[in-house]
Design an enzyme around this catalytic site. Structure first.
Site, PDB file in Angstrom:
ATOM      1  CG  HIS A 127      -1.890  -1.121   1.250  1.00  0.00           C
ATOM      2  ND1 HIS A 127      -3.054  -1.141   0.515  1.00  0.00           N
ATOM      3  CD2 HIS A 127      -1.841  -2.307   1.907  1.00  0.00           C
ATOM      4  CE1 HIS A 127      -3.689  -2.272   0.728  1.00  0.00           C
ATOM      5  NE2 HIS A 127      -2.974  -2.998   1.564  1.00  0.00           N
ATOM      6  CB  THR A 181      14.643  -2.612   6.881  1.00  0.00           C
ATOM      7  OG1 THR A 181      15.811  -2.256   7.643  1.00  0.00           O
ATOM      8  CG2 THR A 181      13.545  -3.083   7.824  1.00  0.00           C
ATOM      9  CE  LYS A 182      21.142  -1.342   7.976  1.00  0.00           C
ATOM     10  NZ  LYS A 182      21.745  -0.115   8.538  1.00  0.00           N
ATOM     11  CE  LYS A 199      29.320 -15.054  15.690  1.00  0.00           C
ATOM     12  NZ  LYS A 199      29.893 -15.942  16.709  1.00  0.00           N
TER      13      LYS A 199
END
Length: 201
Positions: A127, A181-182, A199
């Site tokens: 959306h 998210t990245k 790590k």
């Protein structure tokens, strides 16, 4: 006696279920025009490849759609949805348990990848982020999309969410329950919400 009878019935059920799972999965993949090689399946996945979408599966795909296939506490079946002008491409020797792959842009999973139970990979926000647009008929037309790529030998723990535009480098590990998210470089462990560097491997 009761234990023996229970185990015998359970074994017969598994043998019968395995046969119908393979048959049902074969039919669902064929009916959706999926190009595939060898696979094994417990249960039957949900597959919906829209006209103009494509799905490719390499050798030795393992699909677990039931609690019998991977008793990790997740009861959903695998879900593969490919929208027009998008694709899902899965490499060789990939294992997927109760996973959702929703391709409004391309999803590419390379070789020797393990994806834990209940993980979802999304290539869209679904959306608009603008409230006014969400209230309008333009909502679905305004949603943003971006491809997702999972590198070779990646291990994604159970109940993760991989969001649009993410690339995960070769040999990296995503901790259970993470929201990615990245993009993540090769050879690293990330975990958390949002996922952050833990790590190097």
């Amino acid at each position: 006696m009761v234990v023996f009878l229970y185990r015998a019935i359970r074994k017969l059920k598994r043998i019968t279920s395995k046969f119908f799972s393979q048959l049902g999965c074969f039919y669902v993949l064929k009916a959706n025009g999926v190009e595939f090689s060898s696979f094994k399946s417990t249960g039957i996945p949900y597959v919906n490849v829209f006209s103009g979408g494509k799905m490719f599966i390499g050798k030795k795909l393992s699909i677990h759609n039931t609690i019998d296939g991977n008793p990790i506490g997740t009861y959903q079946k695998c879900t593969f949805v490919v929208y027009p002008n998008s694709s899902i491409e899965i490499g060789n020797n990939v294992g997927i348990s109760q996973t959702a792959l929703i391709a409004m842009a391309n999803i590419k999973i390379l070789n020797n990848v393990k994806i834990g139970g209940g993980t979802c990979i999304y290539t869209s926000d679904f959306h608009s982020l603008n409230a006014e647009i969400r209230r309008s008929k333009e909502d679905l037309q305004q949603r943003k999309t971006a491809p997702v790529t999972i590198g070779n030998d990646v291990f994604i723990g159970a109940h993760c969410i991989i969001l649009k535009g993410v690339s995960i480098g070769d040999n990296s590990i995503i901790g259970a329950g993470s929201v990615v998210t990245k993009s993540i470089p090769s050879g690293e462990i990330w975990a958390g919400n949002p996922a952050h560097f833990i790590k190097k491997i």
